[in-house]
Design an enzyme around this catalytic site. Structure first.
Site, PDB file in Angstrom:
ATOM      1  N   GLU A 165      32.071  31.512  33.667  1.00 31.02           N
ATOM      2  CA  GLU A 165      33.500  31.486  33.406  1.00 31.02           C
ATOM      3  C   GLU A 165      33.906  30.508  32.317  1.00 31.02           C
ATOM      4  O   GLU A 165      35.003  30.607  31.766  1.00 31.02           O
ATOM      5  CB  GLU A 165      34.214  31.155  34.710  1.00 31.02           C
ATOM      6  CG  GLU A 165      33.843  32.199  35.729  1.00 31.02           C
ATOM      7  CD  GLU A 165      34.366  31.908  37.115  1.00 31.02           C
ATOM      8  OE1 GLU A 165      34.459  32.856  37.889  1.00 31.02           O
ATOM      9  OE2 GLU A 165      34.687  30.768  37.409  1.00 31.02           O
ATOM     10  N   GLN A 183      33.720  42.487  45.371  1.00 30.07           N
ATOM     11  CA  GLN A 183      33.059  41.269  44.932  1.00 30.07           C
ATOM     12  C   GLN A 183      32.633  40.402  46.115  1.00 30.07           C
ATOM     13  O   GLN A 183      31.923  39.420  45.930  1.00 30.07           O
ATOM     14  CB  GLN A 183      33.971  40.462  43.994  1.00 30.07           C
ATOM     15  CG  GLN A 183      34.173  41.136  42.631  1.00 30.07           C
ATOM     16  CD  GLN A 183      35.006  40.330  41.657  1.00 30.07           C
ATOM     17  OE1 GLN A 183      36.020  40.823  41.176  1.00 30.07           O
ATOM     18  NE2 GLN A 183      34.617  39.109  41.364  1.00 30.07           N
ATOM     19  N   ARG A 202      37.860  35.748  35.615  1.00 26.49           N
ATOM     20  CA  ARG A 202      36.716  35.010  35.082  1.00 26.49           C
ATOM     21  C   ARG A 202      37.017  33.511  35.073  1.00 26.49           C
ATOM     22  O   ARG A 202      36.913  32.841  34.047  1.00 26.49           O
ATOM     23  CB  ARG A 202      36.381  35.481  33.675  1.00 26.49           C
ATOM     24  CG  ARG A 202      34.934  35.147  33.311  1.00 26.49           C
ATOM     25  CD  ARG A 202      34.558  35.740  31.989  1.00 26.49           C
ATOM     26  NE  ARG A 202      33.144  35.608  31.744  1.00 26.49           N
ATOM     27  CZ  ARG A 202      32.427  36.513  31.100  1.00 26.49           C
ATOM     28  NH1 ARG A 202      32.972  37.616  30.675  1.00 26.49           N
ATOM     29  NH2 ARG A 202      31.149  36.326  30.882  1.00 26.49           N
ATOM     30  N   CYS A 203      37.453  33.032  36.204  1.00 29.61           N
ATOM     31  CA  CYS A 203      37.798  31.632  36.301  1.00 29.61           C
ATOM     32  C   CYS A 203      37.746  31.251  37.754  1.00 29.61           C
ATOM     33  O   CYS A 203      37.716  32.090  38.629  1.00 29.61           O
ATOM     34  CB  CYS A 203      39.177  31.381  35.695  1.00 29.61           C
ATOM     35  SG  CYS A 203      40.484  30.904  36.809  1.00 29.61           S
TER      36      CYS A 203
END
Ligand code: FAD
Lengths: 284, 806
Positions: B760, B237, B384-385
């Site tokens: 997110e 990522q 996802r935060c």
């Protein structure tokens, strides 16, 4: 997730298949749809050196209804069970149950023979077959014999089938009973938290025949004789149903896992049995 | 206007710029199975690596015998810590300032830990050899419960640093203690709580779960011994950060390392960190001189690569009798597993947990987080935060509900009277953030009206009556959430990872014929960057989005950037894209003025061209300007039309939203039927409404999973109980409810295009909405708090404990 090496056989007759498995003893296994066996091989929980594929044997597939007797070849897939209209007319509980097994991809591959022979308490077909009072035909080196589904299951993954026998077909009587297969699961593709198959016939106001079996509520499927006795001959009143539910829950013996603790599973068992009985009565 | 010139609106539409629901350009290949993932890569002579993993959560490794494994045909090498030690690679630094074993160095600290790395000519040989590596273990007492980490006689896990009581984030008070991190005013907050009319106190647990991307982690390392160059393909990522880290720990010069992130099948934070598999693949390639592929399977992904959450949050919230919140106190026990491998900006060992005052104007607050080692897999990533924002949002949104119960107040009204007001922005929070913009009251009213909140409460009351009268066995729950996120890390002044400032970048080249390529420092894992960033550019430079290629993920060609996670791509790289576009436009203006023979100031921008002010029939389109930049000698202007921007954001962005979940719970089966899920998101300027909707649907479905069943659970012996998708809950379309999406638009005042990021939000806001709905169903029976996940048996147990089965 890679299985150990094995030799692959694809015989074209039951005799040849039996010969290969008797030659190799517990080093050999038959594979049908592979959707129970292959995951175990990939996890290396099942060690075997000979895999005998039954897909090449023509005679093992198909559904026939003959004079009230339904016969299903072991290699018939769950998808085929769902799609067959004659079967839906003679034993509609099969479609209702099969639709609650796994997902379409698994059902295109998984077979009824593999499902009942596997001996996994999570499989739905064994309880269903006990409910239908089905008989399994087994073929081994010394010929053919039949075993009742209600006597087939000994413990998890232990059945009355000898290592060198192949289950070739399943048969049971067509019935016009009211039916229901009720399953609680966490999601599509999951095995049952609790499931029950129920058949009920009525004669006038009273119950003339009944059958109740449970899935994944013990290390084998459970045919609930005592619960059945509470219903047969009764007027199917609320109290009769409650008595049958209590008897079925009493017969269950679940163990704790990620689906929940024992007391929850017993509670869920009561719910699925009651729901199945009520739906079967409506349809009777 | 020239007769030939189509109207403004038509020309703008043709660009497919900001605000257009442009179809995703990535999907042509993804929907046809033509994506190109790490595991699709085949290089000549490539070898395969596979791990021997520990079956024990805590044990000494007495000996490792690799003879039988080496004898398997096709096996080339079996690496152990002893082989890596001379290279100094048996341990590696984590992103959180700790270090982590690459291969077991004398002991193992979690089940599934990497012990040896088998390298073979194919996957099958490697898997066979893994079985044959003989490891002698001596089991040790196991520490599973973080609250038992510091009791007398607790086993010491990290013997390597047992005597080192000064950690990366300050003092450690025990060998199993990692750090203490504080924000806010302790004494003041405790004083407020001591004097308050009302104080609600509760332990809020956000359980351990896992991002579980569809594609697991993997890499192909290829060391070219002739030119000394290492090429590393992987599920990264943050490819540039991986390059720098790889250079620092391997000693290979950074220009000799090329990191490539190909298509990535979801990341959700799981692919931010550096894993032993990457290091072992690199070493194995250096040792063998051949490319080495390592790709983990699902069980390995769930049990050894980064988990998320696992925060025990003890909260106290103080308020007046009327419900005005006066103070918030939180102590968090953070279970980090065996190594502190969180992926947070360096100065934030508990991420942005200090956003836990949420959407509310809370004058006084205090937060303290203690990080603890246990015998569990390392991680603690932002699933996802944005760095613990999910935990913070869950905490405050539960505490509000708990307070509403204590005050016997409607939770919607309690929120309303405590929201930060529109005119308070920019708002300085008690825990140190400056919220950029917001209009919470408008969003809240829109949401409550959309679901007809008042009527829902009436229906719920009726249901309750029916339940008590024995007419039904279902209860209705209404779950409210108003969340505020903090995303877009971040300003270099306070955000870095391993010393690398968290700016991001974009480089644009306009081709002579008027099309373009843009490269960014981020990397899409499914978010649709190639679609949306081209839209930003289209609006900035007047070239159709369809004529702009977007590239990411190759460190030899892309400008340096910190990658994609923490919802930072749009706030940071999106801003860089707009700024680079503006540089292009500035140069284009000079070229246009030259061509039109007027002064620079006499032309103005008009969608896709510069026109002479007051003479709209005289213009130059971007296409004409692009060509001119390559074929005209313009005095004082260099040829070509290119720009690069490195954007250091002045602040984070603060997206927010109002979510409402309505569900029906069967108290006997413990099943919850989600009837309505309404999600209003305010992410500032909306670049592509269709992609926003897709992001919201996906994030809400993850939230559903987390709230209703997904967990990484360990038994008392430290064994992982949920290591496969049979038990780790991933909803299918069948379990997924319909979602109603809605929006308000409050642009970020400091972002070049006003965008805040949305990827997110649905995970952050969804989890408390689902969980609050479950709690709400039981509120009238006296429930204040029960822990997630709310799977069937836990809901049943709650009902059972409240006497609903009697
Ligand atoms: C994701 C997933 C979810 C599932 N969910 C469910 C579910 O909800 N309910 C359910 O009932 N099942 C479920 N299954 C199992 C699935 O239905 C299997 O296909 C079935 O249990 C086995 O059938 P098979 O043909 O695949 O057998 P195989 O996997 O090929 O064989 C299973 C076992 O039976 C033996 N065997 C197979 N055929 C014969 C035969 N003719 N004679 C003797 N022995 C034989 C094999 O040697 C093996 O030991 C699931 C499977 C998966 C992968």
């Amino acid at each position: 997730m890679i299985p150990a090496a094995f030799e692959y056989h694809r015989p074209d007759s039951v005799e040849d298949a039996v010969k290969i498995i008797s030659d190799h003893g517990d080093e050999a296994r038959v594979v049908a749809g592979g959707h129970s066996l292959i995951p175990m091989m990939k996890l290396r929980m099942t060690g075997l050196s000979h895999l005998v594929d039954l897909q090449g044997i023509g005679g093992l597939k198909g559904i026939s209804v003959d004079g009230g007797t339904v016969t299903i070849g072991a290699m018939t897939t769950q998808h085929e069970l769902i799609a067959d209209d004659q079967l839906a007319a003679s034993a509609p509980i099969i479609r209702e149950a099969a639709l609650q097994i796994a997902d379409p991809q698994v059902r295109y591959m998984g077979t009824i023979g593999g499902n009942v022979a596997n001996g996994d308490p999570g499989n739905d077909m064994p309880g269903l077959m006990q409910c239908l009072a089905a008989t399994y035909t087994l073929v081994g080196p010394s010929g053919e014999r039949t075993v009742s589904a209600r006597e087939f299951y000994e413990a998890a993954y232990f059945t009355a089938r000898e290592d060198d026998e192949i289950l070739t077909s399943i048969s049971f009587d067509a019935s016009a009973s009211g039916y229901a297969y009720e399953k609680q699961k966490r999601k599509i593709g999951d095995y049952a938290t609790a499931a029950a198959g129920v058949l009920i016939s009525k004669d006038g106001g009273s119950c003339s025949a009944a059958s109740i079996a449970l899935t994944n509520l013990a290390d084998t499927p459970i045919y609930c004789e005592e619960a059945v006795a509470k219903l047969v001959g009764s007027s199917l009143s609320g109290d009769d149903i409650s008595a049958a539910v209590a008897a079925a829950v009493g017969a269950s013996d679940p163990s704790e896992d990620n689906r929940g603790p024992v007391e929850f599973k017993k509670h869920a068992a009561g719910v699925v049995v009651r729901t199945a009985i009520e739906r079967a009565i409506e349809r009777a | 206007m020239n007769e030939m010139t189509p109207p403004k609106s038509e020309r703008a539409a043709a660009l497919k710029g900001l605000g257009t629901s442009r179809k995703r350009v990535e999907d042509a290949r993804f929907t046809q199975g033509k994506g190109n993932y790490v595991d699709d890569l085949k290089l000549p002579g490539m070898l395969f690596g596979d791990f021997v993993r520990s079956p024990y959560p805590h044990a000494y490794v007495k000996s490792i015998n690799t003879d039988a494994a080496m004898a398997v045909p096709g096996v080339v090498a079996v690496l152990t810590a002893a082989d890596l030690e001379p290279l100094g690679l048996h341990w590696m630094p984590t992103l959180a300032g700790d270090k982590q074993m690459v291969l077991a160095d004398g002991k193992v600290l979690f089940q599934g830990q990497e012990v040896a790395f088998v390298v073979a000519s194919d996957r099958y040989a490697a898997a066979d050899a893994v079985e044959l590596v003989e490891v002698e273990y001596e089991e040790q007492p196991v520490l599973v419960d973080p609250f038992k980490a510091e009791i007398e006689g607790a086993p010491v896990l990290r013997e390597d640093i047992a005597d080192n009581l000064e950690g990366a984030h300050g003092a450690r008070r025990h060998p199993n203690h990692i750090f203490t991190w504080e924000a806010g005013e302790k004494e003041q907050t405790e004083a407020v709580i001591g004097d308050a009319d009302v104080v609600a106190e509760e332990m809020i647990y956000y359980h351990r779960t896992h991002p579980c991307p569809l594609e697991t982690c993997g890499a192909v390392a290829s060391m070219d011994k002739v030119n000394g160059k290492l090429t590393l393909h992987g599920t990264f990522q943050a490819p540039h950060a991986v390059r720098t880290v790889a250079s620092l720990i391997s000693g290979i010069a950074e220009h000799n390392i090329r990191v490539i992130s190909p298509d990535i099948g979801g990341g959700f934070g799981n692919k931010v960190g550096v894993y032993p598999g990457y290091v072992c693949a690199i070493v194995a390639s250096i040792v063998t001189g051949k490319p080495v592929k390592w790709v983990e399977d699902r069980i390995e992904n769930l049990t050894s690569t980064a988990f998320a959450r696992d925060y025990w949050m003890q909260g106290k919230i103080a308020a007046t009798k009327e419900g005005k919140i006066t103070g918030l106190w939180c102590h968090t026990t953070a279970d980090h597993g065996a190594f502190d491998a969180c992926a947070d900006p360096t100065k934030f060992p508990a991420g942005f947990m200090n956003i836990c005052t949420g959407s509310y104007d809370i004058p006084t607050a205090y937060l303290c987080v203690d990080g603890i080692y246990t015998n569990k897999a390392p991680g603690g990533v932002a699933y996802r935060c944005s760095f613990r924002v999910t935990e913070a949002a869950y905490f405050i949104e539960r505490m509000i509900e708990v307070l509403a119960i204590k005050l016997d107040m409607d939770a919607a009204e309690l929120r309303r009277i405590n929201f930060i007001k529109k005119d308070q922005f920019p708002y300085q929070s008690a825990l140190g953030w400056e919220y950029d913009s917001g209009d919470y009251h408008t969003a809240w009213d829109q949401a409550l009206n959309a679901v007809n909140y008042k009527q829902l409460r009436e229906e719920q009351a009726q249901r309750l009556e029916d339940f008590k009268a024995g007419k039904t066995r279902t209860l209705m729950g209404i779950g409210l959430t108003h969340f505020t996120e903090i995303v877009g890390a971040g300003p270099v002044k306070n955000c870095d990872i391993l010393g690398l400032g968290m700016f991001d970048s974009c480089e644009i080249r306009i081709h002579p014929t008027g099309s373009a390529i843009a490269r960014l420092g981020t990397i899409s894992q499914g978010q649709g960057h190639a679609t949306t960033f081209a839209q930003i550019l289209a609006s900035e430079i007047g070239i159709p989005a369809d004529d702009i290629t977007l590239e990411e993920g190759d460190t030899d060609t892309a400008p340096y950037g910190l990658g994609t996670y923490g919802s930072r791509s749009t706030p940071v790289a999106g801003a860089a894209t707009a700024m680079a576009g503006r540089k292009i436009r500035a140069k284009a203006q000079m070229i246009a003025a030259y061509l039109l023979e007027v002064h620079d100031d006499d032309v103005e921008w008009d969608v896709d061209r510069f026109v002479v002010k007051g003479a709209p029939e005289r213009f130059k389109t971007m296409k004409e300007i692009a060509f001119a930049s390559y074929n005209q000698a313009i005095p004082g202007v260099e040829p070509g039309l290119e720009a690069v921007s490195y954007y250091d954001p002045p602040n984070m962005t603060y997206p927010f939203g109002a979510y409402i979940c309505v569900l029906d719970i069967n108290v006997d089966t413990g099943t919850a039927d989600i009837r309505t899920f309404y999600a209003l998101d305010d992410c500032g300027t909306r670049i592509n409404p269709m992609i926003i909707e897709g992001q919201v649907h996906g994030g809400l479905t993850e939230a559903l999973a987390i709230a209703m069943g997904q967990e990484i659970a360990y038994d008392d012996m430290g064994n992982v109980k949920t290591g496969s998708l049979m038990d780790f809950f991933i909803p299918t379309s069948w379990e997924t409810p319909n979602y109603i999406t809605d929006f308000t638009t409050t642009p970020s005042p400091h972002h070049p295009i006003g965008a805040k990021g949305v990827g997110e939000s649905p995970n952050v806001g969804g989890v408390p909405a689902f969980s609050n709905a479950v709690h709400d169903a039981f509120r009238s029976f006296g429930l204040t708090q029960t822990h997630m996940p709310h799977d069937h048996w836990r809901i049943w147990k709650t009902a059972n404990g409240l006497g609903l089965h009697d």
